[in-house]
Design a protein around this motif. Structure first.
Motif, short mmCIF file in Angstrom:
data_model
loop_
_atom_site.label_atom_id
_atom_site.label_comp_id
_atom_site.label_asym_id
_atom_site.label_seq_id
_atom_site.Cartn_x
_atom_site.Cartn_y
_atom_site.Cartn_z
N CYS A 18 4.83 -2.64 -5.26
CA CYS A 18 5.12 -1.30 -4.73
C CYS A 18 6.61 -0.98 -4.84
O CYS A 18 6.97 0.15 -5.19
CB CYS A 18 4.64 -1.19 -3.29
N ALA A 19 7.45 -1.95 -4.58
CA ALA A 19 8.90 -1.74 -4.71
C ALA A 19 9.27 -1.47 -6.16
O ALA A 19 10.05 -0.55 -6.45
CB ALA A 19 9.66 -2.95 -4.18
N GLN A 20 8.69 -2.23 -7.07
CA GLN A 20 8.98 -2.05 -8.49
C GLN A 20 8.53 -0.67 -8.97
O GLN A 20 9.22 -0.02 -9.76
CB GLN A 20 8.27 -3.13 -9.30
N GLN A 21 7.39 -0.20 -8.46
CA GLN A 21 6.85 1.10 -8.86
C GLN A 21 7.45 2.26 -8.04
O GLN A 21 7.14 3.42 -8.28
CB GLN A 21 5.33 1.11 -8.70
N GLN A 22 8.27 1.92 -7.06
CA GLN A 22 8.92 2.90 -6.18
C GLN A 22 7.91 3.81 -5.48
O GLN A 22 8.06 5.03 -5.44
CB GLN A 22 9.94 3.73 -6.95
N VAL A 23 6.87 3.17 -4.91
CA VAL A 23 5.90 3.91 -4.12
C VAL A 23 6.11 3.59 -2.65
O VAL A 23 6.48 2.47 -2.29
CB VAL A 23 4.44 3.61 -4.55
N ARG A 24 5.91 4.58 -1.80
CA ARG A 24 6.17 4.43 -0.36
C ARG A 24 4.91 3.97 0.36
O ARG A 24 3.86 4.58 0.25
CB ARG A 24 6.68 5.74 0.22
N ILE A 25 5.05 2.89 1.11
CA ILE A 25 3.94 2.31 1.87
C ILE A 25 3.94 2.89 3.28
O ILE A 25 4.98 2.92 3.94
CB ILE A 25 4.09 0.78 1.94
N SER A 26 2.77 3.32 3.73
CA SER A 26 2.63 3.77 5.13
C SER A 26 2.33 2.59 6.04
O SER A 26 2.87 2.49 7.13
CB SER A 26 1.51 4.80 5.25
N ALA A 27 1.43 1.69 5.59
CA ALA A 27 1.07 0.51 6.37
C ALA A 27 0.53 -0.56 5.43
O ALA A 27 -0.03 -0.24 4.38
CB ALA A 27 0.02 0.86 7.42
N ILE A 28 0.72 -1.82 5.84
CA ILE A 28 0.22 -2.94 5.05
C ILE A 28 -0.14 -4.06 6.01
O ILE A 28 0.53 -4.26 7.03
CB ILE A 28 1.28 -3.40 4.01
N GLU A 29 -1.24 -4.78 5.71
CA GLU A 29 -1.63 -5.92 6.54
C GLU A 29 -2.50 -6.87 5.73
O GLU A 29 -3.18 -6.45 4.79
CB GLU A 29 -2.37 -5.46 7.79
N PRO A 30 -2.46 -8.15 6.08
CA PRO A 30 -3.31 -9.12 5.40
C PRO A 30 -4.76 -8.95 5.85
O PRO A 30 -5.03 -8.46 6.94
CB PRO A 30 -2.75 -10.47 5.85
N MET A 31 -5.69 -9.35 4.98
CA MET A 31 -7.11 -9.32 5.33
C MET A 31 -7.63 -10.75 5.37
O MET A 31 -7.04 -11.65 4.77
CB MET A 31 -7.90 -8.51 4.30
N ALA A 32 -8.73 -10.96 6.07
CA ALA A 32 -9.34 -12.29 6.17
C ALA A 32 -10.57 -12.33 5.28
O ALA A 32 -11.34 -11.37 5.28
CB ALA A 32 -9.71 -12.57 7.62
N PRO A 33 -10.81 -13.33 4.52
CA PRO A 33 -10.03 -14.55 4.36
C PRO A 33 -8.92 -14.42 3.33
O PRO A 33 -8.07 -15.29 3.20
CB PRO A 33 -11.07 -15.57 3.89
N ARG A 34 -8.92 -13.32 2.56
CA ARG A 34 -7.88 -13.15 1.54
C ARG A 34 -7.68 -11.66 1.29
O ARG A 34 -8.51 -10.84 1.64
CB ARG A 34 -8.27 -13.84 0.25
N GLY A 35 -6.58 -11.33 0.66
CA GLY A 35 -6.34 -9.96 0.26
C GLY A 35 -5.38 -9.22 1.15
O GLY A 35 -4.90 -9.73 2.16
N THR A 36 -5.10 -7.99 0.73
CA THR A 36 -4.14 -7.13 1.43
C THR A 36 -4.72 -5.73 1.57
O THR A 36 -5.24 -5.17 0.61
CB THR A 36 -2.81 -7.06 0.64
N HIS A 37 -4.61 -5.19 2.77
CA HIS A 37 -5.02 -3.82 3.06
C HIS A 37 -3.74 -2.98 2.98
O HIS A 37 -2.77 -3.24 3.68
CB HIS A 37 -5.63 -3.74 4.46
N LEU A 38 -3.75 -1.97 2.11
CA LEU A 38 -2.56 -1.18 1.84
C LEU A 38 -2.86 0.30 2.02
O LEU A 38 -3.87 0.79 1.52
CB LEU A 38 -2.13 -1.45 0.38
N VAL A 39 -1.99 0.99 2.73
CA VAL A 39 -2.08 2.44 2.88
C VAL A 39 -0.78 3.01 2.34
O VAL A 39 0.31 2.66 2.82
CB VAL A 39 -2.28 2.88 4.35
N LEU A 40 -0.90 3.88 1.35
CA LEU A 40 0.28 4.47 0.73
C LEU A 40 0.51 5.88 1.25
O LEU A 40 -0.40 6.53 1.77
CB LEU A 40 0.12 4.47 -0.79
N ALA A 41 1.72 6.36 1.10
CA ALA A 41 2.09 7.68 1.60
C ALA A 41 1.43 8.81 0.80
O ALA A 41 1.14 9.87 1.35
CB ALA A 41 3.60 7.85 1.58
N ARG A 42 1.18 8.56 -0.50
CA ARG A 42 0.62 9.61 -1.35
C ARG A 42 -0.60 9.08 -2.11
O ARG A 42 -0.58 7.95 -2.60
CB ARG A 42 1.65 10.08 -2.37
#
Length: 72
Positions: A18-42
Motif C-alpha cells: 500500500c505504501a509503494q502504491q501510495q494508497v491510503r488505508i482506513s483500517a487494517i487488522e490480521p485475520m485468524a488463522p491467516r491473512g489481512t483484513h484491509l479497508v482502503l479510503a477509496r
C-alpha cells in the motif's frame, strides 16, 4: 464497489504494498488463522490492490482477529 479487501498475506507485506502504491488505508487488522483484513479510503485503490494481490484474495466468510482494527 467495496473498499474492503481480504488478502492471504502478512499484514507487513500488505502495508508495504500500500505504501509503494501510495494508497491510503482506513483500517487494517490480521485475520485468524491467516491473512489481512484491509479497508482502503477509496474504492479505486481497493481495486488496484485486488489486481496486485490477484490469486491471493480471500473470498467468502473470514474470521477477523480478536484485536481491534488498526486505524491509519
Amino acid at each position: 464497489m467495496s473498499r474492503v479487501v481480504n488478502i492471504d498475506a502478512a499484514m507487513q507485506q500488505v502495508l508495504a504494498t500500500c505504501a509503494q502504491q501510495q494508497v491510503r488505508i482506513s483500517a487494517i487488522e490480521p485475520m485468524a488463522p491467516r491473512g489481512t483484513h484491509l479497508v482502503l479510503a477509496r474504492a479505486e485503490d481497493a481495486e488496484r490492490i485486488r489486481q496486485l494481490f490477484q490469486g491471493r484474495l480471500l473470498d467468502g466468510a473470514v474470521t477477523r482477529g480478536q484485536r481491534p482494527a488498526r486505524r491509519i
